[in-house]
Write an enzyme that holds these catalytic residues in place. Structure first.
Site, PDB file in Angstrom:
ATOM      1  N   THR A  30      16.206   9.006 -67.207  1.00  0.00           N
ATOM      2  CA  THR A  30      17.438   8.921 -66.470  1.00  0.00           C
ATOM      3  C   THR A  30      18.270   9.896 -67.207  1.00  0.00           C
ATOM      4  O   THR A  30      18.626   9.786 -68.643  1.00  0.00           O
ATOM      5  CB  THR A  30      17.996   7.474 -66.513  1.00  0.00           C
ATOM      6  OG1 THR A  30      17.197   6.672 -65.294  1.00  0.00           O
ATOM      7  CG2 THR A  30      19.403   7.652 -65.866  1.00  0.00           C
ATOM      8  N   HIS A 170       8.394   2.516 -59.443  1.00  0.00           N
ATOM      9  CA  HIS A 170       9.041   1.931 -60.698  1.00  0.00           C
ATOM     10  C   HIS A 170       9.132   0.419 -60.521  1.00  0.00           C
ATOM     11  O   HIS A 170       9.692  -0.137 -59.878  1.00  0.00           O
ATOM     12  CB  HIS A 170      10.458   2.435 -60.680  1.00  0.00           C
ATOM     13  CG  HIS A 170      11.018   2.277 -61.941  1.00  0.00           C
ATOM     14  ND1 HIS A 170      10.604   1.450 -62.959  1.00  0.00           N
ATOM     15  CD2 HIS A 170      12.098   2.771 -62.669  1.00  0.00           C
ATOM     16  CE1 HIS A 170      11.500   1.221 -64.092  1.00  0.00           C
ATOM     17  NE2 HIS A 170      12.342   2.098 -63.789  1.00  0.00           N
ATOM     18  N   ASN A 173      10.919  -2.533 -66.209  1.00  0.00           N
ATOM     19  CA  ASN A 173      12.148  -2.708 -66.907  1.00  0.00           C
ATOM     20  C   ASN A 173      13.196  -3.136 -66.260  1.00  0.00           C
ATOM     21  O   ASN A 173      14.554  -2.692 -66.290  1.00  0.00           O
ATOM     22  CB  ASN A 173      12.666  -0.788 -66.962  1.00  0.00           C
ATOM     23  CG  ASN A 173      11.889  -0.129 -67.892  1.00  0.00           C
ATOM     24  OD1 ASN A 173      10.765  -0.707 -68.648  1.00  0.00           O
ATOM     25  ND2 ASN A 173      11.569   1.291 -67.773  1.00  0.00           N
ATOM     26  N   TYR A 175      14.186  -3.903 -63.218  1.00  0.00           N
ATOM     27  CA  TYR A 175      14.491  -3.356 -61.841  1.00  0.00           C
ATOM     28  C   TYR A 175      14.316  -4.172 -60.725  1.00  0.00           C
ATOM     29  O   TYR A 175      13.377  -5.225 -61.060  1.00  0.00           O
ATOM     30  CB  TYR A 175      14.516  -1.838 -61.783  1.00  0.00           C
ATOM     31  CG  TYR A 175      15.390  -1.182 -62.799  1.00  0.00           C
ATOM     32  CD1 TYR A 175      16.805  -1.182 -62.801  1.00  0.00           C
ATOM     33  CD2 TYR A 175      14.752  -0.681 -63.854  1.00  0.00           C
ATOM     34  CE1 TYR A 175      17.553  -0.556 -63.697  1.00  0.00           C
ATOM     35  CE2 TYR A 175      15.532   0.151 -64.821  1.00  0.00           C
ATOM     36  CZ  TYR A 175      17.056   0.244 -64.973  1.00  0.00           C
ATOM     37  OH  TYR A 175      17.696   0.546 -65.859  1.00  0.00           O
ATOM     38  N   ASN A 230      17.247  -5.245 -69.586  1.00  0.00           N
ATOM     39  CA  ASN A 230      17.950  -5.645 -68.170  1.00  0.00           C
ATOM     40  C   ASN A 230      17.625  -7.013 -68.117  1.00  0.00           C
ATOM     41  O   ASN A 230      17.897  -7.822 -67.038  1.00  0.00           O
ATOM     42  CB  ASN A 230      17.640  -4.940 -66.867  1.00  0.00           C
ATOM     43  CG  ASN A 230      18.073  -3.593 -66.860  1.00  0.00           C
ATOM     44  OD1 ASN A 230      19.259  -3.391 -67.482  1.00  0.00           O
ATOM     45  ND2 ASN A 230      17.428  -2.431 -66.729  1.00  0.00           N
TER      46      ASN A 230
END
Ligand code: PHB
Length: 354
Positions: A30, A170, A173, A175, A230
């Site tokens: 990112t 993805h 992490n 998400y 996260n």
């Protein structure tokens, strides 16, 4: 003794229908240089083109829908303007002899109303607030889950129109897909929550939908079993990810991309385990990620069931990383202040080897 220049790290590799020039992969990063409308900007073309000597580039995480965005200026892959801009990038990478996959992303609860269409509350498997500066998300209705799967399918089709060589799902992490996988974030009582099989259902359904679009040999998936980033954890991550990998095995994907490290300190009392067991369990191409350097990458490719190694941090400042590894050249340091957002500075002005 082989010299390190003869390591398989530098040899070509057959990935699905493609022959990669080396096993040095650019990890998804990112960098937050898309427009406010989430459209790739011209400086992104230069950035990716500069890095085309990677065996494969995996693009920065790109939201599959406006709802999937969690940060300002990350690119999307859900409308025509984004497709057109990405197509210029993939053309530039191909002109330089490179290969590029797009990473498909939905952040789930790691968002804010100001980043959501109509200032909506971010969505998640369950209404559980992440630690930190976030609000309590809204739990997705069962009927909405199909539209999430469809968003991934449409985004995969868009990635094809945009000229990518494949896509990476993805599921890492902390998400959305990871939020479904873990029992700290998924308290659902329907067929997408509860048992490990139910919690893994969305990730596997998304994967199958994307495989229908691309074919299994052009789809990779990213997992991060020991990463609490996260604010995510699981009561039994080893059993969970063992199941996920057993289910992925028969799908014959292009690769499994494993984040082997923790990006943040462990969450109290959450069990830890050795991801090495998963590496052995996975039958297909295994891409290792997480703090590797030239020496450790050569070592795992030679001595472990690892075919590819991806590098994130090193690729920010070293656009010609394969050449630097080959020549034992010094590496440029990263400027932390220009990692996320901003302009060309600290993005496309890192010096190449001369
Ligand atoms: C980040 O923006 O910090 C970020 C994005 C995607 C990831 C990990 C970190 O998978």
């Amino acid at each position: 003794m082989k010299s390190s220049q003869q390591s398989p790290l530098f040899s070509s590799f057959k990935l699905g229908p493609y022959t990669l020039n080396n096993r040095i992969i650019m990890a998804p990063l990112t960098r937050s240089r898309a427009s406010d409308e989430q459209v790739p900007q011209p400086m992104m073309l230069t950035y990716y083109e500069q890095r085309a000597s990677a065996g494969l580039i995996i693009s920065e995480a790109s939201q599959v829908s406006a709802q999937g965005a969690g940060y300002a200026n990350t690119p999307g892959i859900y409308n025509d303007e984004q497709i057109i801009a990405w197509k210029q990038i993939t053309d530039a990478v191909h002109d330089k002899g490179g290969r590029i996959f797009l990473q498909l992303w939905h952040v789930g609860r790691i968002s804010k109303p100001e980043l959501q269409p109509n200032n909506a509350t971010p969505v998640a498997p369950s209404a559980i607030k992440p630690a930190g500066d976030y609000i309590t998300p809204r739990a997705l209705e069962l009927e909405e889950i199909n539209s999430i799967i469809n968003d991934f399918r449409l985004a995969a089709e868009n990635a094809k129109k945009a000229g990518f060589d494949g896509v990476e799902i993805h599921a890492a992490n902390g998400y959305l897909l990871d939020q479904f996988l873990r029992d700290s974030t998924n308290h659902r009582g329907d067929s997408y929550g509860g048992s490990i099989a139910n919690r893994a259902r969305l990730t596997l359904e998304v994967t199958k939908a994307v495989v229908e679009v691309w074919g299994s040999d052009k789809v990779g998936i990213r997992l991060s079993p020991i990463n609490p980033f996260n604010d995510i954890s699981d009561s039994n991550p080893e059993a969970l990810f063992t199941y996920v990998i057993e289910q992925l095995n028969p799908l014959n994907l292009a690769y499994l991309h494993m984040v082997e490290m923790a990006m943040t300190p462990p969450i109290d009392d959450s069990p830890v385990f050795d991801v090495a067991s998963l590496k052995k369990l996975y039958q297909g191409v295994y891409m290792a990620n997480g703090g590797y350097n030239k020496t450790t990458a050569i070592d795992v490719i030679e001595n472990e069931p690892v075919e590819l190694v991806s590098f994130g941090e090193l690729y920010i400042a070293n656009l010609d990383l394969p050449a630097r590894f080959r020549n034992n050249a010094p590496l440029n340091p990263v400027d932390e202040s220009t990692k996320y957002g901003g302009n060309e500075k600290g993005y496309i002005d890192y010096p190449a080897l001369v």
